[in-house]
Motif scaffolding. Structure first.
Motif, short mmCIF file in Angstrom:
data_model
loop_
_atom_site.label_atom_id
_atom_site.label_comp_id
_atom_site.label_asym_id
_atom_site.label_seq_id
_atom_site.Cartn_x
_atom_site.Cartn_y
_atom_site.Cartn_z
N LEU A 240 -0.13 44.82 -52.32
CA LEU A 240 -0.97 44.19 -53.34
C LEU A 240 -0.57 42.73 -53.39
O LEU A 240 0.62 42.41 -53.43
CB LEU A 240 -0.76 44.84 -54.70
N ALA A 241 -1.54 41.85 -53.34
CA ALA A 241 -1.26 40.42 -53.36
C ALA A 241 -1.99 39.79 -54.54
O ALA A 241 -3.21 39.92 -54.66
CB ALA A 241 -1.73 39.78 -52.05
N LEU A 242 -1.23 39.16 -55.41
CA LEU A 242 -1.80 38.43 -56.54
C LEU A 242 -1.79 36.95 -56.16
O LEU A 242 -0.73 36.32 -56.07
CB LEU A 242 -0.98 38.66 -57.81
N MET A 243 -2.98 36.43 -55.89
CA MET A 243 -3.12 35.04 -55.44
C MET A 243 -3.59 34.19 -56.61
O MET A 243 -4.54 34.56 -57.31
CB MET A 243 -4.13 34.97 -54.30
N HIS A 244 -2.92 33.07 -56.81
CA HIS A 244 -3.35 32.12 -57.84
C HIS A 244 -4.03 30.95 -57.14
O HIS A 244 -3.44 30.34 -56.25
CB HIS A 244 -2.17 31.64 -58.69
#
Length: 147
Positions: A49-53
């Motif tokens: 899971l990648a949380l990109m800002h």
């Protein structure tokens, strides 16, 4: 729904391009508008899971994607239904050529809010072109640019 496709020919191997694109933690150092990336590994091999800002202009947004890095197929696929998207799927595909690698990047997206979509989707398409160019340039810095 908006669908876009980009293709590039690069003088690098599919394995090199796969390694570059699947190294999500390094995105903030060279991907335009990516200011932060938080990664949670999943039990399945090659998935996270990648949380990109993302930050550009007045827009500051984080969204989470499930990312599948499939070395055998030479693909990196990300899927999200996190705000602002009702649907987002992107895929990188790398195919060996005589002179290096054919890179394909495709994106399908739908922004949840129709008003925001009317403004943001055309900008998003241009930003994706910048992202593809950034990966090609980063590959040149890492692996060299043969003449």
């Amino acid at each position: 729904m908006t669908k876009i496709d980009f293709q590039r020919e690069v003088p690098h191997s599919p394995e090199q391009m796969f390694d570059l694109v699947s190294d999500l933690a390094r995105y903030p150092s060279f991907v335009p508008n990516c200011s932060e990336m938080n990664i949670t590994n999943l039990p399945e091999d090659g998935q996270c899971l990648a949380l990109m800002h993302v930050s550009f202009g007045p827009i500051n947004q984080s969204y989470e994607s499930k990312v599948d890095c499939d070395r055998e197929a030479m693909t990196v696929t990300a899927v999200s239904d996190d705000d602002p998207f009702s649907f987002l799927e992107s895929q990188w595909r790398f195919t060996k050529t005589e002179s290096g690698c054919h890179v394909e990047f495709s994106v399908e997206l739908e922004i949840r809010n129709r008003f925001i979509a009317a403004i943001a989707e055309p900008l998003f398409v241009e930003k994706q072109r910048e992202v593809v160019d950034a990966f090609v340039e980063q590959a040149g810095r890492l692996y060299g640019n043969p003449s």
